[in-house]
Design an enzyme around this catalytic site. Structure first.
Site, PDB file in Angstrom:
ATOM      1  N   TYR A 132      -2.015  -0.814  10.287  1.00 36.96           N
ATOM      2  CA  TYR A 132      -2.051  -1.069   8.840  1.00 36.96           C
ATOM      3  C   TYR A 132      -0.822  -0.485   8.158  1.00 36.96           C
ATOM      4  O   TYR A 132      -0.149  -1.168   7.375  1.00 36.96           O
ATOM      5  CB  TYR A 132      -3.326  -0.470   8.248  1.00 36.96           C
ATOM      6  CG  TYR A 132      -3.449  -0.670   6.751  1.00 36.96           C
ATOM      7  CD1 TYR A 132      -3.891  -1.886   6.232  1.00 36.96           C
ATOM      8  CD2 TYR A 132      -3.126   0.351   5.862  1.00 36.96           C
ATOM      9  CE1 TYR A 132      -3.998  -2.083   4.860  1.00 36.96           C
ATOM     10  CE2 TYR A 132      -3.237   0.167   4.489  1.00 36.96           C
ATOM     11  CZ  TYR A 132      -3.677  -1.045   3.993  1.00 36.96           C
ATOM     12  OH  TYR A 132      -3.782  -1.237   2.645  1.00 36.96           O
TER      13      TYR A 132
ATOM     14  N   SER B 291       0.836  -1.202   0.000  1.00 30.52           N
ATOM     15  CA  SER B 291       0.000   0.000   0.000  1.00 30.52           C
ATOM     16  C   SER B 291       0.868   1.249   0.000  1.00 30.52           C
ATOM     17  O   SER B 291       1.967   1.257   0.566  1.00 30.52           O
ATOM     18  CB  SER B 291      -0.906   0.011   1.237  1.00 30.52           C
ATOM     19  OG  SER B 291      -1.568   1.254   1.380  1.00 30.52           O
TER      20      SER B 291
END
Length: 262
Positions: free
Chosen positions: A166, A152
């Protein structure tokens, strides 16, 4: 050196974790549409069955489902055992399954770290290790086997959202991918990461409902990612065109990282 040869994935055997929904579903369709045999796996058996039915209706490659809960180490082992009953080798492993947890800094729970890092990082290593013998058997001198880790942009930049576990997990995944590239190159296996920006997925649904215009305003290409964008990147890395690429982190984000403002 024609396009058909350079980007050919026909008859390759591919495993996509979390391949029934979201980005994983986009990737799975890209492979099946181009003649690959794709195994998708997640804990949602109904979603897997639905995705397999839709993918097989495309009529070019093939799709199969193996249900597994990636939070459970024993399910990882069962997945590999089941895969081994059906196939003797694997050409491409796409580690896509992931989770997120958002909460204010002062309230961020310890449980979030355990849950997010287990799925996004720990199980990636566990599954990759167990599937390495299959990847070795799938490799040839001119066509290595591939590991593609779905990272990501939030593992590259500091996001405004309070998703501490995350971001840390994806940064860790990016570096794990480089470490794997170093260790597995001698086994003729490449390892690369796609650092994805915003795509229309279940994980991003709530954020896009509230902030899509603001997000798009900070993307140089002025749009949300489309299925072809991430599927195309995977096809490149899985084909002859990408066979000499390893240890790379490729941003698939419309330029959002380079447009970050101080």
């Amino acid at each position: 050196m024609d396009v058909q040869s350079l980007f050919n994935v026909k008859d390759k055997i591919v495993l996509v974790t979390g391949g029934a929904k979201g980005i994983g579903r986009m990737i799975s369709e890209g492979y099946v549409t181009n003649g690959a045999t794709v195994y998708i796996s997640s804990r949602d058996s109904k979603a897997c069955e639905k995705a397999v039915s839709e993918l097989n209706a495309l009529g070019k490659g093939k799709a199969h489902a193996i249900t597994a809960d990636f939070y459970k180490e024993e399910d990882i082992k069962k997945l590999v055992d089941e895969f081994g009953k059906r196939e003797s080798k694997l050409h491409v492993l796409v580690n896509n399954s992931g989770s997120n947890w958002g909460a204010p800094y002062d309230e961020y729970p310890s449980a979030a770290w355990t849950r997010v890092l287990t799925l996004n990082l720990h199980r990636v290593f566990d599954l990759t290790k167990l599937l390495t013998p299959f990847l070795e058997r799938g490799a040839s001198e001119d066509d290595p086997s591939r590991i593609i880790n779905i990272g990501s942009v939030d593992g590259l930049r500091v996001p405004s959202l309070e998703t501490f576990a995350y971001s840390a997990s994806k940064a860790g995944l990016h570096h794990l991918s480089r470490v794997l590239a170093s260790h597995l190159g001698e086994r003729n296996i490449t390892s690369n990461t796609l650092a994805c920006g915003p795509f229309r997925s279940k994980m991003m649904a709530a954020t896009l409902r509230e902030m899509e215009d603001a997000i798009v305003a900070h993307i140089p290409l002025s749009r949300i990612g489309r299925p072809e964008d991430v599927a195309g990147a995977c096809l490149f890395l899985s084909s002859r065109a990408g066979s000499y690429v390893t240890g790379a982190t490729i941003t698939v984000d419309g330029g959002s990282v380079v447009n970050s403002k101080l």
